[in-house]
Enzyme design. Structure first.
Site, PDB file in Angstrom:
ATOM      1  N   CYS A  10       5.706  -7.894 -12.003  1.00  0.00           N
ATOM      2  CA  CYS A  10       6.665  -7.113 -12.776  1.00  0.00           C
ATOM      3  C   CYS A  10       6.041  -5.750 -13.072  1.00  0.00           C
ATOM      4  O   CYS A  10       4.913  -5.674 -13.550  1.00  0.00           O
ATOM      5  CB  CYS A  10       6.950  -7.863 -14.077  1.00  0.00           C
ATOM      6  SG  CYS A  10       7.790  -6.834 -15.277  1.00  0.00           S
TER       7      CYS A  10
ATOM      8  N   GLU B 233       2.186  -0.956  -0.441  1.00  0.00           N
ATOM      9  CA  GLU B 233       3.626  -1.038  -0.190  1.00  0.00           C
ATOM     10  C   GLU B 233       4.422  -1.462  -1.421  1.00  0.00           C
ATOM     11  O   GLU B 233       5.047  -2.538  -1.443  1.00  0.00           O
ATOM     12  CB  GLU B 233       3.914  -1.976   0.988  1.00  0.00           C
ATOM     13  CG  GLU B 233       3.429  -1.419   2.302  1.00  0.00           C
ATOM     14  CD  GLU B 233       3.833  -2.267   3.513  1.00  0.00           C
ATOM     15  OE1 GLU B 233       4.238  -3.423   3.339  1.00  0.00           O
ATOM     16  OE2 GLU B 233       3.723  -1.756   4.642  1.00  0.00           O
TER      17      GLU B 233
ATOM     18  N   CYS C  58      12.512  -6.403 -10.401  1.00  0.00           N
ATOM     19  CA  CYS C  58      12.306  -7.493 -11.351  1.00  0.00           C
ATOM     20  C   CYS C  58      13.416  -7.426 -12.395  1.00  0.00           C
ATOM     21  O   CYS C  58      13.830  -6.343 -12.799  1.00  0.00           O
ATOM     22  CB  CYS C  58      10.927  -7.340 -11.996  1.00  0.00           C
ATOM     23  SG  CYS C  58      10.605  -8.539 -13.294  1.00  0.00           S
TER      24      CYS C  58
ATOM     25  N   GLU D 283      -0.993   2.354   8.314  1.00  0.00           N
ATOM     26  CA  GLU D 283      -0.973   1.083   9.055  1.00  0.00           C
ATOM     27  C   GLU D 283      -0.117   1.213  10.305  1.00  0.00           C
ATOM     28  O   GLU D 283       0.986   1.772  10.272  1.00  0.00           O
ATOM     29  CB  GLU D 283      -0.361  -0.044   8.221  1.00  0.00           C
ATOM     30  CG  GLU D 283      -1.182  -0.520   7.067  1.00  0.00           C
ATOM     31  CD  GLU D 283      -0.479  -1.668   6.342  1.00  0.00           C
ATOM     32  OE1 GLU D 283       0.358  -2.352   6.959  1.00  0.00           O
ATOM     33  OE2 GLU D 283      -0.749  -1.857   5.149  1.00  0.00           O
TER      34      GLU D 283
END
Ligand code: GAL
Length: 677
Positions: free
Chosen positions: A121, A156, A161, A312
């Site tokens: 959260c 990332e 939430c 990446e």
């Protein structure tokens, strides 16, 4: 032109990847081998600690930095540098057990159990406190370590939430934005279906089993999620910057990821970094893949108008596509150099060494389970690294673009949640890429800008499906055209304002009706098997998906519908406004009209590629510049050889040899050329 270095202390292209020595603590032999292989692979930067919290703090308040100490020392001794991560992307089990509030709550109110990652959260005060504490300790420990190059903040960021803490924070954010409930009710048009709020506590996030149709709520919730994630990220950054104010910070993004307005995060970062895993197939379909990838790279570069990091990518295959095909020989070099061509100063991988078990054991890596330098993939990585070592001249250089495509996250969110048109497939991304393709294939540099960017630095601004436009944004677009800019907009332009209320007084709204010299009276959404025909200066073309019914109010008509009850009405127009021109395409075409029009505008505006020769299908050329020189990446995305020719005497950047006249590019070949600007 001033160069922008990621970290001026290391003015080289970075090559490397995510490295997890924490997974190999019982294998000192393998850890030692990693350093030998890093050098052999021509890698110079490893990203350490991304998901290492359980190793760093095995029990609450009990820290163990031994693996990281050794990794940083070893990497530095082997000539490398470290992109050092904060570990908030995944947490130790003890933390979830003791403080369940750190776990994310789903939209149905259920709380996740411990597991997976990116499962926290962003509002939880305890999670923020625990993250700040571990970040501070990592920063204090390595603040003077010579290997430390860049902070990799979390991993990332994403997701939402719905816990009580998040709902409270959402209401506070709304209160701060709207001040009064009356203002909020008006902006969200809540009198509809008796949804008027009479207390802030009545407001919940949008959810399938609750409120779904209050478009303003939907849009604000998405903006809030970006705000709250950014706020969490800022707390992470504060913890490391307090100790290492001069070490740049980044967080790895995911291109056009739907869930976050990355431009809000970008403001808090020193450098942008991105993760990208295109589906390279080894067929001619890769030309489309290349176009999509290039568009993403351009977004990343434009966010700060400076070089970005490819944080990446995979040197071979991933493990999470439906079909995890190997990159064909040569494709890795081609894709990596493409990223540099579009402004990246790094090529980094997930991952350096394959993990032995768990969810990513079969994901591509520089070092395979086999463990040696004798794999095809390793050799390709090493060869790419050898090329990159010769490209110091490129590091920190910029991209000069005269064309921009406008992408705005709020606009996309507003359009996608609009109840109307093609309900589920608005296809804004497809539309943007249809324009982008015309520039890509002609080797034209493109910036992917936001409404906040300075438009006047571009000769041509294309703003496809710019549905949500505030009055201020409308004025800015008008001023751009008035001062001499060329603006291209399409169907669905300026239908609603920034809170999703429809513009009154005829579309395009926000003052743009007079800029385009048209009134868009209706929008006809076609069934997938419907089409119309449009008569254009380039011959008849097909109209699909959307046909707007325009009236020219001063604009010159470029194209007209040929069939249906609106045959004869304008389908594309241009209006002179001040010193500039505003083009409006009222229908979606299948590509030919867009392409012909973009070619015409490039000619009219004398916008050319930095490469002078004609570019055959699948071959393109993008450039970077240091102000004095232009560096052109001439790339062949075809599986066959391709011929080009140039009248310029170029020098290759790598060995200074001269290139002029006829050039045959091998399949997947990249030539990196240089000339004086
Ligand atoms: C990324 C992630 C990495 C790894 C990779 C696999 O999304 O950041 O940790 O999971 O995907 O492709």
């Amino acid at each position: 032109m001033k160069k922008s270095f990621i970290n001026p202390s290391f003015p080289h292209l970075l090559h490397g990847g995510d490295y997890n020595p924490d997974q190999w603590q019982d294998r000192p032999d393998i850890l030692a081998e990693d350093m030998r292989l890093m050098q052999l692979a021509n890698c110079n930067a490893l990203s350490v600690g991304i998901f290492a919290w359980a190793s760093l703090e095995p029990e609450e308040g009990k820290y163990d930095f031994s693996f990281m100490d050794k990794a940083l020392d070893d990497i530095y001794k082997a000539g490398g540098r470290v992109v050092l991560a904060t570990p908030s992307g995944a947490r130790p089990a003890w933390l979830s057990m003791k403080y369940p509030e750190v776990l994310r709550t789903n939209v149905d109110g259920s709380r996740n159990t411990h597991g997976m990652r990116h499962n926290h959260c962003y509002s939880s005060p305890i999670y923020r406190q625990k993250v700040a504490e571990i970040n501070r300790r990592i920063a204090e420990r390595y603040q003077n370590h010579p290997a430390l190059l860049v902070w990799h903040i979390s991993n990332e960021y994403g997701g939402k939430c719905y816990c009580e803490n998040c709902k409270r924070a959402f209401r506070a954010w709304l209160q701060d934005k709207y001040k009064t409930l009356d203002a909020l009710n008006k902006a969200w048009w809540t009198a509809f279906w008796s949804h008027t709020y009479t207390a802030w506590e009545q407001i919940d996030p949008p959810m399938d089993h609750g409120e779904r149709y209050t478009n303003g709520l939907d849009l604000d919730w998405k903006r809030f999620c970006t705000h709250q994630t950014t706020d969490f990220m800022k707390a992470e950054i504060r913890a490391v910057k307090a100790v290492t104010p001069n070490v740049p910070v980044t967080t790895n993004m995911m291109g056009f990821y739907h869930g976050l307005d990355y431009r809000v995060l970008a403001k808090e970062l020193d450098v942008i970094s991105n993760d990208i895993y295109p589906t390279w197939r080894g067929t001619q379909a890769d030309i489309n893949t290349a176009i999509d990838a290039a568009f993403i790279h351009d977004l990343c570069r434009t966010m700060k108008h400076q070089p970005f990091m490819l944080m990446e990518s995979t040197p071979s295959h991933v493990n999470w596509h439906e079909y995890n095909k190997l990159k064909r020989p040569g494709a890795h070099e081609l894709a990596s150099l493409q990223t540099i061509a579009h402004g990246a100063d790094t090529v980094q991988y997930f991952q350096f060494r394959k993990s032995r078990g768990a969810g990513e054991q079969f994901h591509g890596a520089v070092i395979d389970h086999e463990g040696s330098e004798n794999t095809r993939v390793f050799k390709e990585v090493a060869a790419l690294g050898a090329r990159m070592k010769q490209l110091d001249a490129i590091v920190g250089t910029k991209t000069a673009a005269r064309v921009a495509i406008l992408h705005d996250w709020s606009n996309r969110w507003a359009l996608e949640s609009a109840q109307g048109f093609q309900l589920k497939h608005k296809k804004i991304g497809t539309t943007q890429r249809q324009f982008y393709r015309s520039f890509w294939k002609r080797g034209i540099n493109v910036d992917v800008i936001s409404p906040e960017d300075n438009f006047t630095r571009y000769d041509l601004v294309v703003a496809p499906m710019l549905y949500s436009v505030s009055d201020a944004q409308g004025q800015k677009l008008a001023a751009y055209v008035e001062q001499g800019g060329t603006l291209v907009c399409t169907y669905t332009t300026a239908m609603v304002d920034e809170t999703t209320l429809a513009h009154l007084g005829g579309w395009p709204g926000a003052g743009l009706r007079r800029v385009f010299g048209i009134w868009n009276e209706e929008i006809d959404t076609l069934y997938p098997d419907d089409c119309n025909t449009v008569q254009t200066p380039f011959g008849n073309v097909k109209a699909v998906d959307y046909c707007e019914l325009l009236h020219a109010e001063g604009a010159e008509v470029i194209a007209t519908y040929a069939s249906d009850f609106y045959a004869g009405m304008p389908a594309a127009t241009v209006n002179r406004y001040g010193k500039g021109k505003a083009y409006y395409f009222a229908f979606r075409d299948t590509g030919d009209f867009t392409d012909a029009m973009m070619e015409k505008l490039l000619n009219d505006l004398n916008i050319t590629s930095d490469f002078d020769g004609a570019l055959p299908h699948g071959v393109t050329a993008h450039s970077r510049t240091d102000g004095e020189n232009v560096f052109v990446f001439l790339q062949n995305f075809n599986t066959e050889a391709a011929n080009v020719s140039t009248a310029t005497a170029w020098q290759t950047v790598e060995n200074g040899s001269t290139v002029c006249g006829a050039i045959t590019l091998k399949p997947y070949e990249t030539l990196i050329l240089k000339k004086e600007r």
